[in-house]
Design a protein around this motif. Structure first.
Motif, PDB file in Angstrom:
ATOM      1  N   LEU A   1      -3.931   9.524   2.595  1.00  0.00           N
ATOM      2  CA  LEU A   1      -3.614   8.275   2.664  1.00  0.00           C
ATOM      3  C   LEU A   1      -2.507   8.251   3.499  1.00  0.00           C
ATOM      4  CD1 LEU A   1      -4.882   5.805   1.619  1.00  0.00           C
ATOM      5  CD2 LEU A   1      -3.274   5.815  -0.429  1.00  0.00           C
ATOM      6  N   GLU A   2      -1.209   8.877   3.283  1.00  0.00           N
ATOM      7  CA  GLU A   2       0.233   8.563   3.894  1.00  0.00           C
ATOM      8  C   GLU A   2      -0.142   8.460   5.301  1.00  0.00           C
ATOM      9  OE1 GLU A   2       4.222   9.522   1.810  1.00  0.00           O
ATOM     10  OE2 GLU A   2       2.855  11.397   1.877  1.00  0.00           O
ATOM     11  N   LYS A   3      -0.873   9.627   5.925  1.00  0.00           N
ATOM     12  CA  LYS A   3      -0.897   9.811   7.319  1.00  0.00           C
ATOM     13  C   LYS A   3      -1.932   8.514   7.843  1.00  0.00           C
ATOM     14  CE  LYS A   3       1.043  13.635   8.148  1.00  0.00           C
ATOM     15  NZ  LYS A   3       0.327  14.756   8.294  1.00  0.00           N
ATOM     16  N   LEU A   4      -2.883   8.151   7.105  1.00  0.00           N
ATOM     17  CA  LEU A   4      -3.632   6.685   7.573  1.00  0.00           C
ATOM     18  C   LEU A   4      -2.843   5.658   7.472  1.00  0.00           C
ATOM     19  CD1 LEU A   4      -6.243   5.361   7.757  1.00  0.00           C
ATOM     20  CD2 LEU A   4      -6.649   5.293   5.233  1.00  0.00           C
TER      21      LEU A   4
ATOM     22  N   ALA B   1       0.700  -1.117   0.063  1.00  0.00           N
ATOM     23  CA  ALA B   1       0.008   0.260   0.060  1.00  0.00           C
ATOM     24  C   ALA B   1       0.963   1.393   0.015  1.00  0.00           C
ATOM     25  CB  ALA B   1      -0.901   0.020   1.244  1.00  0.00           C
ATOM     26  N   GLU B   2       1.938   1.153   0.700  1.00  0.00           N
ATOM     27  CA  GLU B   2       3.042   2.626   0.899  1.00  0.00           C
ATOM     28  C   GLU B   2       3.232   2.539  -0.408  1.00  0.00           C
ATOM     29  OE1 GLU B   2       6.773   3.646   3.330  1.00  0.00           O
ATOM     30  OE2 GLU B   2       5.351   2.395   4.076  1.00  0.00           O
ATOM     31  N   ALA B   3       3.940   1.420  -1.181  1.00  0.00           N
ATOM     32  CA  ALA B   3       4.550   1.707  -2.441  1.00  0.00           C
ATOM     33  C   ALA B   3       3.544   2.342  -3.506  1.00  0.00           C
ATOM     34  CB  ALA B   3       5.180   0.389  -3.036  1.00  0.00           C
ATOM     35  N   LEU B   4       2.437   1.578  -3.260  1.00  0.00           N
ATOM     36  CA  LEU B   4       1.396   2.121  -4.268  1.00  0.00           C
ATOM     37  C   LEU B   4       1.095   3.667  -4.196  1.00  0.00           C
ATOM     38  CD1 LEU B   4      -1.208  -0.781  -4.573  1.00  0.00           C
ATOM     39  CD2 LEU B   4       0.391  -0.189  -6.318  1.00  0.00           C
ATOM     40  N   ALA B   5       0.934   4.245  -3.123  1.00  0.00           N
ATOM     41  CA  ALA B   5       0.708   5.524  -2.666  1.00  0.00           C
ATOM     42  C   ALA B   5       1.852   6.222  -3.166  1.00  0.00           C
ATOM     43  CB  ALA B   5       0.399   5.543  -1.317  1.00  0.00           C
ATOM     44  N   ALA B   6       2.990   5.802  -3.196  1.00  0.00           N
ATOM     45  CA  ALA B   6       4.232   6.622  -3.402  1.00  0.00           C
ATOM     46  C   ALA B   6       4.123   6.864  -4.996  1.00  0.00           C
ATOM     47  CB  ALA B   6       5.534   6.151  -2.977  1.00  0.00           C
ATOM     48  N   LEU B   7       3.594   5.798  -5.834  1.00  0.00           N
ATOM     49  CA  LEU B   7       3.761   5.844  -7.219  1.00  0.00           C
ATOM     50  C   LEU B   7       2.210   6.631  -7.677  1.00  0.00           C
ATOM     51  CD1 LEU B   7       4.268   2.056  -7.876  1.00  0.00           C
ATOM     52  CD2 LEU B   7       5.536   4.051  -8.576  1.00  0.00           C
ATOM     53  N   VAL B   8       1.579   7.147  -6.760  1.00  0.00           N
ATOM     54  CA  VAL B   8       0.482   8.042  -7.404  1.00  0.00           C
ATOM     55  C   VAL B   8       1.041   9.331  -7.847  1.00  0.00           C
ATOM     56  CG1 VAL B   8      -1.559   9.466  -6.537  1.00  0.00           C
ATOM     57  CG2 VAL B   8      -1.192   7.113  -5.684  1.00  0.00           C
ATOM     58  N   SER B   9       0.695   9.589  -9.101  1.00  0.00           N
ATOM     59  CA  SER B   9       1.291  10.722  -9.834  1.00  0.00           C
ATOM     60  C   SER B   9       0.600  12.067  -9.456  1.00  0.00           C
ATOM     61  CB  SER B   9       0.878  10.499 -11.457  1.00  0.00           C
ATOM     62  OG  SER B   9      -0.494  10.337 -11.560  1.00  0.00           O
ATOM     63  N   ASN B  10      -0.576  12.048  -8.933  1.00  0.00           N
ATOM     64  CA  ASN B  10      -1.445  13.207  -8.351  1.00  0.00           C
ATOM     65  C   ASN B  10      -2.851  12.788  -7.738  1.00  0.00           C
ATOM     66  OD1 ASN B  10      -3.646  13.096 -10.519  1.00  0.00           O
ATOM     67  ND2 ASN B  10      -1.636  13.631 -11.832  1.00  0.00           N
ATOM     68  N   ASP B  11      -3.209  13.602  -7.113  1.00  0.00           N
ATOM     69  CA  ASP B  11      -4.446  13.450  -6.389  1.00  0.00           C
ATOM     70  C   ASP B  11      -5.770  13.081  -7.294  1.00  0.00           C
ATOM     71  OD1 ASP B  11      -2.969  13.923  -4.118  1.00  0.00           O
ATOM     72  OD2 ASP B  11      -4.124  15.730  -3.804  1.00  0.00           O
ATOM     73  N   GLU B  12      -5.568  13.278  -8.535  1.00  0.00           N
ATOM     74  CA  GLU B  12      -6.543  12.516  -9.360  1.00  0.00           C
ATOM     75  C   GLU B  12      -6.275  11.261  -9.864  1.00  0.00           C
ATOM     76  OE1 GLU B  12      -5.407  15.944  -9.661  1.00  0.00           O
ATOM     77  OE2 GLU B  12      -7.489  16.277  -8.601  1.00  0.00           O
ATOM     78  N   ASP B  13      -5.244  10.651  -9.559  1.00  0.00           N
ATOM     79  CA  ASP B  13      -4.793   9.183  -9.764  1.00  0.00           C
ATOM     80  C   ASP B  13      -5.491   8.293  -8.845  1.00  0.00           C
ATOM     81  OD1 ASP B  13      -3.728   6.909 -10.555  1.00  0.00           O
ATOM     82  OD2 ASP B  13      -1.821   7.298  -9.940  1.00  0.00           O
ATOM     83  N   GLU B  14      -7.074   8.376  -9.081  1.00  0.00           N
ATOM     84  CA  GLU B  14      -7.760   7.655  -8.241  1.00  0.00           C
ATOM     85  C   GLU B  14      -7.553   6.127  -8.054  1.00  0.00           C
ATOM     86  OE1 GLU B  14     -12.506   7.027  -7.254  1.00  0.00           O
ATOM     87  OE2 GLU B  14     -11.751   8.879  -7.596  1.00  0.00           O
ATOM     88  N   GLU B  15      -7.172   5.358  -9.089  1.00  0.00           N
ATOM     89  CA  GLU B  15      -7.021   4.007  -9.191  1.00  0.00           C
ATOM     90  C   GLU B  15      -5.638   3.547  -8.271  1.00  0.00           C
ATOM     91  OE1 GLU B  15      -5.679   0.465 -12.232  1.00  0.00           O
ATOM     92  OE2 GLU B  15      -5.840   2.437 -13.039  1.00  0.00           O
ATOM     93  N   ASN B  16      -4.700   4.305  -8.313  1.00  0.00           N
ATOM     94  CA  ASN B  16      -3.734   3.633  -7.155  1.00  0.00           C
ATOM     95  C   ASN B  16      -4.096   4.045  -5.856  1.00  0.00           C
ATOM     96  OD1 ASN B  16      -1.488   2.453  -8.748  1.00  0.00           O
ATOM     97  ND2 ASN B  16      -0.736   4.071  -9.661  1.00  0.00           N
ATOM     98  N   LEU B  17      -4.717   5.221  -5.501  1.00  0.00           N
ATOM     99  CA  LEU B  17      -5.156   5.647  -4.285  1.00  0.00           C
ATOM    100  C   LEU B  17      -6.183   4.794  -3.908  1.00  0.00           C
ATOM    101  CD1 LEU B  17      -5.740   9.627  -4.609  1.00  0.00           C
ATOM    102  CD2 LEU B  17      -4.104   8.511  -3.370  1.00  0.00           C
ATOM    103  N   ARG B  18      -6.897   4.331  -4.392  1.00  0.00           N
ATOM    104  CA  ARG B  18      -8.060   3.442  -4.279  1.00  0.00           C
ATOM    105  C   ARG B  18      -7.476   2.124  -3.923  1.00  0.00           C
ATOM    106  NH1 ARG B  18     -13.767   3.334  -4.012  1.00  0.00           N
ATOM    107  NH2 ARG B  18     -14.257   1.770  -2.773  1.00  0.00           N
TER     108      ARG B  18
END
Length: 594
Positions: free
Chosen positions: A487-490, A436-453
């Motif tokens: 997401l990082e804080k969570l 989950a941490e690695a996926l969050a780090a790969l998020v390009s921006n806050d609109e990148d909902e797929e990786n965030l989700r």
């Protein structure tokens, strides 16, 4: 058999006895190159007649794991990973230099002569691995039953265990000597300079890549070796951890992607091994124990299905008191249960105020979470420990099954001399949260909902399995608007709830710090740098929460050098090629500033 055990003792156990008898002591003093204190075994034939059979190699492989379970190692893993973070507070009613050194570290006043700012116990394990790597191959010529497959499997484990030690050293000292050869005699050169962390981490990745190719599958065993040895699952978990760390330091998407890949290997392997019918839930298709029973299987019964690698508490420790032999995990016992053999109630550490029900910092409102009632308890806390609570994880021999039960361990009095508690390095939920941490780090921006989700769904799965009522688990709608930052804080909060007191927290905070820092140079030793990267303020805010007034502590951790331990003063005195971390004084004339 007695002869074989004596030979094993000559190699593995001398650091526990205080006697100078052999290669193990040589390993402990490998950096002590200028002082002729190394005494080899009186029996000069040890090296000549030992490496003759498959059983000799197995003794040494098991002995390498045993040396990792030694209390000086385990105590350092607790101090480095938990005390330095916001999880632990040192007891206030214990006296002595060991306690003074723990208080120094807790207050970020660590000095170069601090007992826990030493690396010798880890280098002992490293040298034990190096001995096997140097000597095991020749046994194939001596014993036909020791096949090449056996040798490659043993080599895989020793490469992995050595890499695990170096990963700890890099995360705690940063610039460390990188030694891949065995010390077998006192005339070997022991002046070894430090290497930059990028060199050491790449060496670990290279070794682990080889180790994975020849690793034994966890499916090969049905007993304790399934998780007591570094199988392919353990190696993949370690590779994921290293790539996640390096990706955080260098802001490297390729490293984060490798971390995801290795996490997936572990997750898929655990799914394939999953055996139904033991109260499990398959939370979002992950084979996790139900929250009602997970704590019991993981930390009371031990060697749980979802465990990946845990050191087995079946070794022998020679104590100074009458040289009696006791079995068990003395490092965890002293840290969380009782700090000495004569003491029956006081541990070195208590859980910080973050875990109290009154402060309620890490628990989500008042929603039922089995972990809240199982990892700590509030009774039997000595006067003077402020808002701290006592630790149940690794201590209790029973589990709290309902949130209405009183989580009291007052009646649990585990024996100091038979503290048979494994030390858990990796388990499935840890790997899930790494992904989950690695996926969050790969998020390009806050609109990148797929990786965030996707990252959120993993965190939610870990959270849900521990909730008394599934409906009280995390909700995507509460976090999606906050983007990557929320997401990082969570994630940090969930890792704290799930992995408390397992030696993870300080490294979680450091990865967070590095992801939000610019200009870090892991290719250059600190001693060669003239300007230092400031520590991220959000990380420091998390770190100082356990103090009534944590500003002074945070100020001392203000730049990268102070996030690491000093080079041991004793080694600096006798090894001229070592260079002190510039965040610390390298001479004898320092003052205690607390």
């Amino acid at each position: 058999m007695k002869t074989i055990l004596r030979k094993l003792q000559n190699y593995i156990l001398p650091s526990l006895t205080g006697r100078s008898w052999g290669v193990g002591l040589l390993a402990l003093g490998i950096l002590s190159s200028c002082v002729d204190t190394i005494i080899l075994p009186e029996d000069k034939t040890v090296d000549e007649d030992f490496w003759k059979s498959k059983s000799d190699v197995q003794l040494m492989v098991n002995g390498a794991y045993l040396s990792m379970m030694n209390s000086p190692v385990i105590m350092r893993l607790v101090v480095w990973g938990d005390l330095r973070s916001d999880e632990l507070m040192p007891a206030s009613n214990i006296t002595g230099t060991t306690m003074e050194d723990m208080i120094e570290i807790n207050l970020a006043n660590t000095q170069p002569d601090n007992e826990f700012a030493t690396w010798g116990s880890l280098y002992t394990v490293i040298n034990n691995c190096n001995i096997v790597l140097a000597k095991a191959e020749q046994v194939m010529d001596e014993d036909p039953s020791y096949t090449r497959g056996d040798y490659l499997a043993d080599r895989s484990q020793m490469l992995a265990l050595r890499s695990l030690c170096y990963f700890y050293l890099v995360r705690n000292f940063r610039d460390v000597p990188y030694i891949t050869w065995a010390y077998m005699s006192s005339d070997q050169e022991r002046n070894v300079p430090q290497s930059a962390p990028s060199v050491v981490l790449q060496g670990c990745i290279d070794d682990l890549t080889e180790a994975e190719a020849n690793a034994v599958s966890a499916n090969a065993f049905t007993d304790w070796r399934r998780v007591g040895y570094l199988t392919r699952d353990g190696i993949d978990a370690l590779l994921a951890d290293i790539y996640l760390w390096r990706g955080s330091v260098n802001h490297n998407a390729a490293d984060y992607q490798k971390a995801v890949e290795y996490c997936d290997k572990v997750i898929e392997s655990k799914k394939a091994q999953h055996v139904k019918g033991r109260f499990e839930v398959e939370e979002k298709e992950y084979p996790l124990e139900d929250g009602l029973t997970a704590f019991y299987y993981l930390f009371v019964g031990q060697n749980a299905e979802e465990s990946i690698f845990e050191l087995q508490a079946s070794g022998v420790e020679n104590h100074d008191d009458k040289n009696k032999e006791y079995r068990g995990n003395r490092g965890v016992c002293e840290s969380y249960c009782h700090y000495s053999r004569s003491n029956t109630s006081i541990p070195y550490f208590y859980a910080s105020p973050l875990f109290t029900t009154s402060v309620n910092t890490i628990w989500e409102e008042d929603k039922g979470d089995y972990r809240r009632y199982n990892i700590t308890y509030s009774t039997d806390v000595p006067v003077g420990e402020s808002n701290c609570v006592r630790i149940r994880k690794f201590v209790t021999q029973q589990a709290v099954l309902l949130n209405t039960q009183v989580a009291s361990d007052a009646s649990i009095n585990r024996s100091y001399t038979q503290y048979m508690q494994n030390y858990v390095f990796y388990r499935l939920t840890d790997v899930m949260l790494m992904k989950a941490e690695a996926l969050a780090a790969l998020v390009s921006n806050d609109e990148d909902e797929e990786n965030l989700r996707n990252a959120f769904t993993i965190i939610q799965s870990v959270n849900t399995r521990s909730k008394v009522n599934e409906a009280d688990s995390l909700k995507w709608d509460d976090y999606k608007s906050g983007g990557v930052a929320a997401l990082e804080k969570l994630l940090l909060a969930e890792r704290l709830r799930e992995l408390a007191f397992e030696g993870k927290r300080w490294y979680d905070l450091l990865r967070y710090n590095y992801r939000h820092s610019e200009g870090v140079d892991y290719n250059t030793m600190l001693a060669d740098q003239t300007a230092f990267v400031p520590t991220n303020s959000d990380m420091l805010d998390l770190m100082k929460r356990k103090f009534v007034n944590g500003g002074a502590v945070a100020a001392k951790l203000g730049t990268e050098p102070r996030l690491y331990m000093p080079v041991p003063l004793s080694d600096l005195k006798i090894c001229p090629v070592l260079r002190q971390n510039p965040g610390y004084s390298s001479n004898d004339n320092y003052s205690k500033n607390y």
